[in-house]
Design an enzyme around this catalytic site. Structure first.
Site, PDB file in Angstrom:
ATOM      1  N   CYS A   2       0.835  -1.193   0.000  1.00  0.00           N
ATOM      2  CA  CYS A   2       0.000   0.000   0.000  1.00  0.00           C
ATOM      3  C   CYS A   2       0.870   1.243   0.000  1.00  0.00           C
ATOM      4  O   CYS A   2       2.091   1.187  -0.123  1.00  0.00           O
ATOM      5  CB  CYS A   2      -0.899   0.006   1.238  1.00  0.00           C
ATOM      6  SG  CYS A   2      -1.845  -1.520   1.461  1.00  0.00           S
ATOM      7  N   ASP A 100      -3.167  -8.883   8.631  1.00  0.00           N
ATOM      8  CA  ASP A 100      -1.969  -8.641   9.426  1.00  0.00           C
ATOM      9  C   ASP A 100      -1.975  -7.231  10.017  1.00  0.00           C
ATOM     10  O   ASP A 100      -1.336  -6.977  11.041  1.00  0.00           O
ATOM     11  CB  ASP A 100      -0.698  -8.889   8.615  1.00  0.00           C
ATOM     12  CG  ASP A 100      -0.682  -8.191   7.258  1.00  0.00           C
ATOM     13  OD1 ASP A 100      -1.696  -7.576   6.875  1.00  0.00           O
ATOM     14  OD2 ASP A 100       0.355  -8.278   6.564  1.00  0.00           O
TER      15      ASP A 100
END
Length: 630
Positions: A2, A100
């Site tokens: 990201c 996560d």
């Protein structure tokens, strides 16, 4: 994988503005085209662009815990998140996602800043602690994921995954860091923690940043350091066996994904090793592989990649591109934000473009040369070091200084006659010699390249200070381990990992690098140096451990690299552009360069009396940066 961005009002006078944060986030849309969100509170603004890899349905960010005591934005992957999740559940924590990201947030709530030491993976994340009014930022141990930050004069701390994110903030000063210019022309990139802007820093690998509302400056803490202090005391056979076991485990961890996954396959040892491990692990389906070929034989490795494809029956994709693929020059400048001179960024961009047509995640063999001493410069440095150790310093310096000064620079001659650079290296100590070996623009040439006024602004600063700072942290006791350590602290994060991150994220592709899994790397650092470099054979034990898995011609052929024909470009199709861009306009107006030396470098290369290909590429990329920002 990201992009993250944020603004913190540290002194209470400049709360985040949503429009600014939105622009900061949108400029990194390529890093996460699937989703984008913003969270703004009284003092904090958090922004996130998402490339969905794990927990696609519920892994949105910014993520705030149930108690609203902490919020997180995260870029990367944590591969041991499932075991950490189970441990946190036993401690009483509950989870609403299978991501996560939530594990990192809950780990922080459980263990505080020490939680980063429990994470195994690649990451850059920021956690806002509402109760403590504290921002906690962390970057992974080797610097796989980037993190830039700046303390602005209005009292805001801003940060993001790329430098262009910070450039979108109207209060950011863009005055050039003069010392970074010296570093750039020495290394071909700007090593951490500097950036091209004085006000902006890179968070160094293995570091955290903490700042509380009301603080005057952020606190930096190193939580991990590569170590060479210990040495394995076991047979070579047992080391080889354990090496394969540990490598396979590092690869296996990186096969977790809810999207298509594959591997780069260049035909070199490292990428071939990764593909071999993947094929052994996922026996039920073919490994997706991709290669880039070139239309010039000297730069084409696809025949070696095909040997691995045939052996493991991979689902292979190859495209041949023109070796004259120089149309990317200005695109690369925008992609890397600050000056960056590794020309292999061009084929890296193309192979990422190819991979993204079929997969969203790709495993790479990057890091093998650093971990197992595979660069040619390692071999040459150790040969030179042997000579230095045999000749007393009182004799060595005047003799090799004389030879280095007066031996002609025979760029046009056969390699065995080009001894000038070797003589120059032999007169130096180990650190200075290694910098000389790997410099884009050698020290003596930089002295000529820079104007007198600019040299005065440098105030005697020399890029060697980068090596000296890191050498002070080295805990090993042999010359090879020292230069491996320097590579891990400088070349790996500053050049290799930066190149792959920007090229892959330009195509919204996640790249995972098993060979620099920190546990695998730390164990590999204990392998005795005599097993890594044996005469002219680099990565010796790594290759021998793979002999039953890879063809001999893949393991023991000459190292080719991932290069482009710069020398031919600058004497042929790019010579007019080279003259126009380096000898006029912003390069001259900058006041940084000596115009006569620029002309000597350009014309000497074009007429064939000098070989300045790397130096000229560095100048072209610097000029592209000036055009984009000045």
């Amino acid at each position: 994988m990201c992009g993250i961005a944020g603004i913190l009002d540290v002194n209470g006078s400049a709360p985040p503005i949503e429009a600014v944060l939105h622009e900061m986030n949108q400029i990194q849309f390529h890093r996460g085209p699937d989703e984008g969100s913003i969270f703004i509170d009284e003092k904090i603004g958090l922004a996130h662009r998402r490339l969905s890899i794990i927990d696609i349905s519920t892994g949105q960010q910014p993520l705030i815990n149930d108690q609203r005591t902490a919020a997180i934005i995260f870029n990367g992957e944590v591969y041991n998140y499932r075991s950490l999740r189970e441990e946190l559940i036993e401690l009483g924590f509950t989870f609403h996602t299978h991501s996560d990201t939530e594990v990192i947030l809950q780990a922080y709530c459980a263990w505080g800043e020490k939680s980063v030491e429990r994470l195994r993976g690649m990451f850059a994340f920021a956690i806002w602690d509402f109760e403590k009014q504290t921002l906690f930022i962390a970057r992974d141990r080797l610097g796989i994921k980037p993190l830039y930050y700046a303390m602005l004069e209005n009292g805001q701390l801003i940060w993001g995954s790329e430098l262009k994110v910070l450039e979108k903030h109207p209060e950011l000063r863009r005055d050039m860091d003069k010392l970074a210019v010296e570093d750039y022309f020495a290394f071909g990139y700007i090593p951490e923690p500097r950036t091209i802007y004085s006000q902006v820093k890179k968070l160094e690998p293995g570091y955290t940043l903490t700042i509380r509302v009301g603080d005057k400056a952020p606190q930096l803490r190193q939580y991990w350091q590569a170590s060479f202090a210990d040495t394995l005391n076991q047979s070579e056979e047992s080391i080889q066996e354990e090496l394969i076991h540990r490598l396979k485990e590092a690869v296996d961890l990186r096969l977790i994904a809810e999207v298509p996954l594959g591997a780069f396959l260049s035909g070199g040892v490292d990428s071939s090793a990764i593909v071999a491990m993947m094929a052994e692990i996922q026996k039920d389906r073919a490994v997706n592989t991709c290669s880039i070929g070139f239309d010039v034989k000297n730069f084409n490795e696809t025949e070696f990649a095909e040997l691995v494809v045939d052996r493991y029956k991979t689902d292979h994709q190859v495209e041949v591109v023109s070796a004259n693929d120089f149309d990317l020059i200005d695109k690369l400048s925008a992609l890397y934000d600050e000056p960056y001179a590794d020309s292999s960024a061009i084929p890296t961009y193309r192979v990422c473009e190819l991979a993204r047509k079929r997969v969203t995640v790709c495993l790479s063999g990057d890091g093998g040369d650093e971990v197992f001493a595979g660069y040619r410069r390692h071999k040459w440095h150790m040969l030179e070091d042997r000579v230095r150790s045999m000749v007393p310093k009182g004799i060595r310096q005047p003799v090799f200084n004389f030879l280095g000064d007066y031996y002609p620079k025979l760029d046009w001659a056969p390699k065995f006659l080009r001894a000038k650079s070797t003589f120059q290296a032999l007169q130096r100590d180990a650190l200075a010699a290694y910098l000389h070996t790997m410099s884009f623009v050698p020290d003596a040439r930089r002295q000529k390249l820079f104007s007198d006024a600019f040299k005065q602004e440098l105030g005697g600063y020399h890029a060697l200070e980068v090596f000296k700072r890191h050498a002070n942290d080295f805990d090993g006791d042999d010359a090879l381990s020292l230069i491996q350590f320097l590579d891990m602290k400088t070349y790996l994060p500053g050049d290799i990992l930066t190149k792959v991150d920007r090229a892959s994220m330009a195509h919204s592709l996640e790249v995972r690098v098993p060979l620099i899994d920190h546990e695998f790397l730390q164990w590999s650092n204990k392998i005795p140096s005599k097993y890594k470099l044996e005469g002219a054979n680099g990565k010796a034990i790594f290759k021998r451990s793979l002999e039953s898995r890879l063809p001999h011609d893949v393991l023991y052929r000459d190292k080719m690299g991932f290069g482009v024909p710069l020398g031919n470009w600058f004497r042929g199709p790019l010579k007019d552009k080279l003259r126009q861009r380096v000898l006029h306009g912003k390069m001259i107006d900058s006041g940084i360069f000596d115009g006569n030396e620029l002309k000597s470098m350009v014309e000497g290369h074009i007429n064939g009396t000098q070989n300045n290909d790397q130096m000229l590429w560095a100048l072209m990329m610097f000029e592209s940066f000036l055009q984009r920002t000045q």
